[in-house]
Scaffold this active site. Structure first.
Site, PDB file in Angstrom:
ATOM      1  N   CYS A   2       0.844  -1.187   0.000  1.00  0.00           N
ATOM      2  CA  CYS A   2       0.000   0.000   0.000  1.00  0.00           C
ATOM      3  C   CYS A   2       0.881   1.238   0.000  1.00  0.00           C
ATOM      4  O   CYS A   2       2.038   1.191   0.403  1.00  0.00           O
ATOM      5  CB  CYS A   2      -0.875   0.016   1.242  1.00  0.00           C
ATOM      6  SG  CYS A   2      -1.814  -1.500   1.449  1.00  0.00           S
ATOM      7  N   ARG A  27       2.472   0.759  -6.054  1.00  0.00           N
ATOM      8  CA  ARG A  27       2.597  -0.077  -4.853  1.00  0.00           C
ATOM      9  C   ARG A  27       1.298  -0.790  -4.509  1.00  0.00           C
ATOM     10  O   ARG A  27       1.297  -1.710  -3.695  1.00  0.00           O
ATOM     11  CB  ARG A  27       3.011   0.784  -3.659  1.00  0.00           C
ATOM     12  CG  ARG A  27       4.384   1.376  -3.796  1.00  0.00           C
ATOM     13  CD  ARG A  27       4.686   2.226  -2.594  1.00  0.00           C
ATOM     14  NE  ARG A  27       4.811   1.432  -1.392  1.00  0.00           N
ATOM     15  CZ  ARG A  27       5.947   1.086  -0.842  1.00  0.00           C
ATOM     16  NH1 ARG A  27       7.072   1.470  -1.379  1.00  0.00           N
ATOM     17  NH2 ARG A  27       5.979   0.378   0.259  1.00  0.00           N
ATOM     18  N   TRP A  74      -3.519  -2.235  -1.496  1.00  0.00           N
ATOM     19  CA  TRP A  74      -3.373  -3.569  -2.079  1.00  0.00           C
ATOM     20  C   TRP A  74      -3.978  -4.486  -1.032  1.00  0.00           C
ATOM     21  O   TRP A  74      -3.409  -4.665   0.046  1.00  0.00           O
ATOM     22  CB  TRP A  74      -1.900  -3.883  -2.312  1.00  0.00           C
ATOM     23  CG  TRP A  74      -1.651  -5.185  -3.013  1.00  0.00           C
ATOM     24  CD1 TRP A  74      -1.697  -5.408  -4.359  1.00  0.00           C
ATOM     25  CD2 TRP A  74      -1.288  -6.441  -2.418  1.00  0.00           C
ATOM     26  NE1 TRP A  74      -1.388  -6.724  -4.627  1.00  0.00           N
ATOM     27  CE2 TRP A  74      -1.136  -7.380  -3.455  1.00  0.00           C
ATOM     28  CE3 TRP A  74      -1.086  -6.860  -1.105  1.00  0.00           C
ATOM     29  CZ2 TRP A  74      -0.787  -8.709  -3.230  1.00  0.00           C
ATOM     30  CZ3 TRP A  74      -0.743  -8.183  -0.870  1.00  0.00           C
ATOM     31  CH2 TRP A  74      -0.588  -9.094  -1.935  1.00  0.00           C
ATOM     32  N   ASN A 100      -0.345   0.490   6.395  1.00  0.00           N
ATOM     33  CA  ASN A 100       0.299  -0.471   5.503  1.00  0.00           C
ATOM     34  C   ASN A 100       0.822  -1.585   6.408  1.00  0.00           C
ATOM     35  O   ASN A 100       1.520  -1.299   7.380  1.00  0.00           O
ATOM     36  CB  ASN A 100       1.455   0.230   4.773  1.00  0.00           C
ATOM     37  CG  ASN A 100       2.101  -0.658   3.734  1.00  0.00           C
ATOM     38  OD1 ASN A 100       1.641  -1.769   3.495  1.00  0.00           O
ATOM     39  ND2 ASN A 100       3.166  -0.178   3.128  1.00  0.00           N
ATOM     40  N   GLY A 101       0.490  -2.838   6.117  1.00  0.00           N
ATOM     41  CA  GLY A 101       0.953  -3.945   6.973  1.00  0.00           C
ATOM     42  C   GLY A 101      -0.221  -4.797   7.413  1.00  0.00           C
ATOM     43  O   GLY A 101      -1.311  -4.712   6.842  1.00  0.00           O
ATOM     44  N   GLU A 481      12.848 -16.799 -15.077  1.00  0.00           N
ATOM     45  CA  GLU A 481      12.544 -15.367 -15.035  1.00  0.00           C
ATOM     46  C   GLU A 481      11.733 -14.939 -16.263  1.00  0.00           C
ATOM     47  O   GLU A 481      10.803 -14.141 -16.152  1.00  0.00           O
ATOM     48  CB  GLU A 481      13.863 -14.580 -14.917  1.00  0.00           C
ATOM     49  CG  GLU A 481      13.743 -13.070 -14.977  1.00  0.00           C
ATOM     50  CD  GLU A 481      12.883 -12.441 -13.889  1.00  0.00           C
ATOM     51  OE1 GLU A 481      12.454 -13.146 -12.957  1.00  0.00           O
ATOM     52  OE2 GLU A 481      12.602 -11.233 -13.995  1.00  0.00           O
ATOM     53  N   LYS A 485       8.008 -13.281 -16.064  1.00  0.00           N
ATOM     54  CA  LYS A 485       7.643 -11.998 -16.696  1.00  0.00           C
ATOM     55  C   LYS A 485       6.376 -12.148 -17.520  1.00  0.00           C
ATOM     56  O   LYS A 485       5.495 -11.306 -17.476  1.00  0.00           O
ATOM     57  CB  LYS A 485       8.773 -11.474 -17.600  1.00  0.00           C
ATOM     58  CG  LYS A 485      10.013 -10.964 -16.925  1.00  0.00           C
ATOM     59  CD  LYS A 485       9.870  -9.614 -16.241  1.00  0.00           C
ATOM     60  CE  LYS A 485       9.419  -9.747 -14.821  1.00  0.00           C
ATOM     61  NZ  LYS A 485      10.329 -10.068 -13.790  1.00  0.00           N
ATOM     62  N   GLU A 488       3.297 -12.627 -15.225  1.00  0.00           N
ATOM     63  CA  GLU A 488       2.930 -11.445 -14.439  1.00  0.00           C
ATOM     64  C   GLU A 488       2.163 -10.400 -15.222  1.00  0.00           C
ATOM     65  O   GLU A 488       1.216  -9.828 -14.717  1.00  0.00           O
ATOM     66  CB  GLU A 488       4.209 -10.749 -13.937  1.00  0.00           C
ATOM     67  CG  GLU A 488       4.814 -11.339 -12.720  1.00  0.00           C
ATOM     68  CD  GLU A 488       5.931 -10.459 -12.208  1.00  0.00           C
ATOM     69  OE1 GLU A 488       5.828  -9.976 -11.079  1.00  0.00           O
ATOM     70  OE2 GLU A 488       6.917 -10.254 -12.941  1.00  0.00           O
ATOM     71  N   HIS A 504      10.888 -35.273 -18.579  1.00  0.00           N
ATOM     72  CA  HIS A 504      10.380 -35.974 -17.393  1.00  0.00           C
ATOM     73  C   HIS A 504       8.956 -35.538 -17.051  1.00  0.00           C
ATOM     74  O   HIS A 504       8.504 -35.718 -15.922  1.00  0.00           O
ATOM     75  CB  HIS A 504      11.319 -35.731 -16.206  1.00  0.00           C
ATOM     76  CG  HIS A 504      12.690 -36.280 -16.442  1.00  0.00           C
ATOM     77  ND1 HIS A 504      12.972 -37.622 -16.453  1.00  0.00           N
ATOM     78  CD2 HIS A 504      13.865 -35.653 -16.723  1.00  0.00           C
ATOM     79  CE1 HIS A 504      14.252 -37.810 -16.711  1.00  0.00           C
ATOM     80  NE2 HIS A 504      14.821 -36.631 -16.885  1.00  0.00           N
ATOM     81  N   LYS A 603       4.071  -3.674  -6.142  1.00  0.00           N
ATOM     82  CA  LYS A 603       5.513  -3.605  -6.354  1.00  0.00           C
ATOM     83  C   LYS A 603       6.315  -4.197  -5.206  1.00  0.00           C
ATOM     84  O   LYS A 603       7.217  -4.984  -5.414  1.00  0.00           O
ATOM     85  CB  LYS A 603       5.919  -2.153  -6.603  1.00  0.00           C
ATOM     86  CG  LYS A 603       7.403  -1.971  -6.912  1.00  0.00           C
ATOM     87  CD  LYS A 603       7.782  -2.658  -8.202  1.00  0.00           C
ATOM     88  CE  LYS A 603       9.254  -2.581  -8.499  1.00  0.00           C
ATOM     89  NZ  LYS A 603       9.621  -3.548  -9.545  1.00  0.00           N
TER      90      LYS A 603
HETATM   91  O1  M6R Z   1      11.769  -6.033  -3.850  1.00  0.00           O
HETATM   92  P1  M6R Z   1      12.166  -7.496  -3.971  1.00  0.00           P
HETATM   93  O2  M6R Z   1      13.251  -7.712  -4.954  1.00  0.00           O
HETATM   94  O3  M6R Z   1      12.449  -8.110  -2.653  1.00  0.00           O
HETATM   95  O4  M6R Z   1      10.856  -8.184  -4.532  1.00  0.00           O
HETATM   96  C1  M6R Z   1      10.799  -9.575  -4.680  1.00  0.00           C
HETATM   97  C2  M6R Z   1       9.607  -9.989  -5.500  1.00  0.00           C
HETATM   98  O5  M6R Z   1       8.412  -9.601  -4.878  1.00  0.00           O
HETATM   99  C3  M6R Z   1       9.647  -9.373  -6.902  1.00  0.00           C
HETATM  100  O6  M6R Z   1      10.826  -9.692  -7.570  1.00  0.00           O
HETATM  101  C4  M6R Z   1       8.450  -9.845  -7.738  1.00  0.00           C
HETATM  102  O7  M6R Z   1       8.554 -11.206  -8.002  1.00  0.00           O
HETATM  103  C5  M6R Z   1       8.362  -9.025  -9.017  1.00  0.00           C
HETATM  104  N1  M6R Z   1       7.005  -8.666  -9.277  1.00  0.00           N
HETATM  105  C6  M6R Z   1       8.911  -9.729 -10.200  1.00  0.00           C
HETATM  106  O8  M6R Z   1       8.719  -9.051 -11.389  1.00  0.00           O
END
Ligand code: M6R
Length: 608
Positions: A2, A27, A74, A100-101, A481, A485, A488, A504, A603
């Site tokens: 948030c 965020r 969020w 936030n939390g 990765e 991407k 996401e 496998h 984020k």
């Molecule tokens: O800020 P951080 O690198 O600790 O974040 C870790 C993950 O939350 C972050 O990499 C997330 O997987 C991203 N959305 C990837 O694109």
């Protein structure tokens, strides 16, 4: 997660808060709200959906007030509806609170408050906290907040205002970041400096257990138990341009294109060409201490976990130190073994990820020496590790991490060289790595200059509903990765696998509708991956291969290829990931997805 913004000063608070929230929307973006004090009591407005919905509701209405708080959410407790949006008010309607939390004992507190006659209008833990502050309020907001927080378990960053104290804003932190901005006769609160950078670069970072009390004459920082704390004022180094799109359609695209500079910035000042060594004072490891490290654990989440896997390949290959990679969320709960000589490396772009932070605490409590590879300066992880390296890749706003990944891999290469040169690596070999590292920014630029080729590929495959990403060795994490991407931001189901694992199980998925993206630079396992590509082709799968120049063998087998420049095997991920980032971006665009604010994501994940 948030976003939090607060303002106290001579100007109208609403436009400042709304601008700040716009900068924080990355965020969290499922609902938002604002509370203002305008001399006639508390004015609270909230809306479900993007911030623009709230902005439309405020348009043309009276939003006067020179003190206020705002929030983008969020959702954790309760759906993203207007009643669940922040700010939440107490039973009397005079106190407004944003948070936030997660308040972990909210259910118990809620029950006790209900028994004492409180009625709740939302499902959130935050409303419980607002009611608790209200119940404890006896004419002193600061003390009511402190008393309430003494009863709270869990993580919070909060900001609170009260109609009966129209000149005061109280903020507090435990686990979720809160910074205080110091302007000219005006003061700000934010969960992230980008919200207030337009107004001031002077910030105070609150630490856990601290509260800030802001009023029209200044600010104070204290603990919950009332001890005054003198805090240093830090200067934020970024300028405003770094948090704006600068002509790009999306932050993600801008950040992909920033990688020649961001990777260069990560390495700047660390490479010693003559000796084939690196200088990384920030690690705070003398040669003697570094030689005593006999085991490394790297812990992280998401994209940072993928870079950690690449780090394992690098460290074990070049420094010959046994290295394990742990999901931070698993590490903290599984009674990990930390022996003397164990170094724990935490990797995090934001430096605020709750799971990574908790893993770091776990490691420290077991006596490990810790280092952090973190991007955000002054973030919690960066302040809690024994030493570390800032990525210096500039603010990353796009929810899908891109430039942080390549900078993390570059930073891991520096850490690797630091250990390798104390161990088996000769100066000549060191020089070879330094030379290859210095060439990477120009090589990334070469790839980006051909982004139109990736756009064409994305056009061809944008309608696929599944995708398989394969890689071997150090490019297996690149496959993971690349798949992350795509998932996401385009919501296409994608899996990353070590290429040889395909037979496998995942091979059952392959048919003529399944794009298989194979990361196959000419490295030590090239011959093996050619066989894997043949296996895919034999089942009708459509191969898109990331290859080096002149790879006719793969070119003959693949439906399409994209060429990346050659570098040392262990450094190839910094190049091979770039076309995969572009591919996911262009696929998402074709599918009409919101690239910078993908659904359900945020984020920085500051809750467990
Ligand atoms: O800020 P951080 O690198 O600790 O974040 C870790 C993950 O939350 C972050 O990499 C997330 O997987 C991203 N959305 C990837 O694109």
């Amino acid at each position: 997660m948030c976003g939090i913004v607060g303002y106290v000063g001579p100007r109208q608070a609403a436009p400042i808060i709304m601008d700040g929230l716009r900068r924080l929307e990355y965020r969290g973006y499922d609902s938002s709200g604002i509370a203002l004090l305008n001399g006639h009591g508390l004015d609270v407005r909230k809306a479900a959906g993007k911030l623009s919905v709230l902005a439309d509701e405020l348009e043309g209405t009276d939003t006067s007030g020179t003190i206020g708080i705002g929030h983008t959410r969020w959702a954790t407790h309760g759906a993203p509806t207007t009643p669940n949006a922040h700010p939440h008010v107490d039973q009397s309607g005079r106190i407004a609170l944003i948070h936030n939390g997660i308040v972990e004992n909210a259910t118990a507190i809620r029950k006790a408050l209900i028994a004492r006659g409180h009625e709740f209008t939302s499902e959130t833990d935050t409303e419980v906290l607002a009611h608790l502050v209200g119940e404890l309020y006896e004419g002193n907001l600061e003390e009511a907040v402190a008393a309430a927080l003494r009863d709270v378990e869990g993580a919070y960053g909060i900001a609170v205002i009260c109609a009966e104290e129209p000149d005061t804003l109280v903020a507090a932190r435990n686990g979720s970041p809160i910074i205080l901005g110091v302007g000219e006769d005006e003061w700000f609160i934010a969960s992230d400096p980008s919200a207030i950078l337009e107004h001031t670069r002077s910030v105070v970072y609150l630490d856990n257990g601290e509260m800030a009390v802001l009023n029209r004459d200044g600010y104070r920082v204290r603990t919950l138990s009332k001890r005054h704390i003198d805090k240093p004022v830090n200067q934020i180094e970024w300028d405003l341009a770094t948090i704006e799109r600068g002509g790009f359609e999306h932050f993600m695209l801008k950040e992909i294109f920033e990688q020649p500079e961001s990777v260069e910035n990560t390495m700047r000042g660390h490479l010693l060409e003559e000796t084939g060594d690196v200088r990384v004072y920030g690690l705070k490891l003398s040669d003697e201490q570094a030689r005593r490290i006999n085991r490394i654990i790297i812990t992280a989440c998401g994209t940072s976990w993928h870079s950690a896997l690449i780090g394992k390949y690098m460290i074990e290959e070049l420094a010959r130190i046994p290295t394990e990679v742990e999901y931070a969320s698993e590490f903290r709960y599984r009674n990990p073994i930390v022996t003397e000589g164990t170094l724990v490396i935490a990797i995090s772009q934001s430096g605020e990820t709750a799971d990574t932070l908790a893993a770091l605490h776990e490691a420290k409590s077991r006596g490990a020496r810790t280092i952090g590879l973190v991007n955000v300066v002054g973030s919690t992880i960066s302040r809690e590790v024994d030493g570390g390296l800032y990525l210096r890749c500039g603010p990353e706003i796009g929810v899908a991490s891109t430039k942080a990944f390549t900078s993390q891999v570059a930073a891991l290469a520096l850490v690797t060289l630091r250990f390798a040169r104390l161990g088996p690596m000769t100066a000549a070999e060191g020089r070879r790595y330094i030379d290859a590292l210095s060439k990477l920014p120009a090589q990334i630029r070469e790839i980006l200059d051909r982004s139109a080729e990736v756009e064409v590929l994305a056009e061809r495959f944008a309608d696929a509903t599944n995708a398989l990403y394969l890689g071997r060795g150090v490019n297996f994490p690149v496959a993971l990765e690349g798949a992350l991407k795509l998932k996401e931001i385009s919501y296409v189901h994608a899996e990353g696998y070590p290429a040889a694992e395909m037979k496998h199980g995942p091979i059952a998925l392959i048919d003529e509708n399944m794009p298989v993206i194979v990361v196959a630079p000419r490295d030590a396992v090239h011959g093996k991956i050619v066989s894997n590509i043949q296996e895919v082709r034999a089942r009708g799968g459509k191969v898109i291969a990331i290859v080096n120049q002149g790879d006719d063998e793969i070119a003959r087998l693949a439906e399409a290829t994209f060429i990346v420049p050659e570098t040392l095997d262990l450094l190839t991920p910094i190049l091979t990931i770039i076309p995969l980032q572009l591919f996911s971006y262009y696929v998402a665009l074709r599918r009409g997805c919101n690239v910078d604010q993908p659904r359900n994501l945020a984020k920085s994940v500051t809750v467990e």
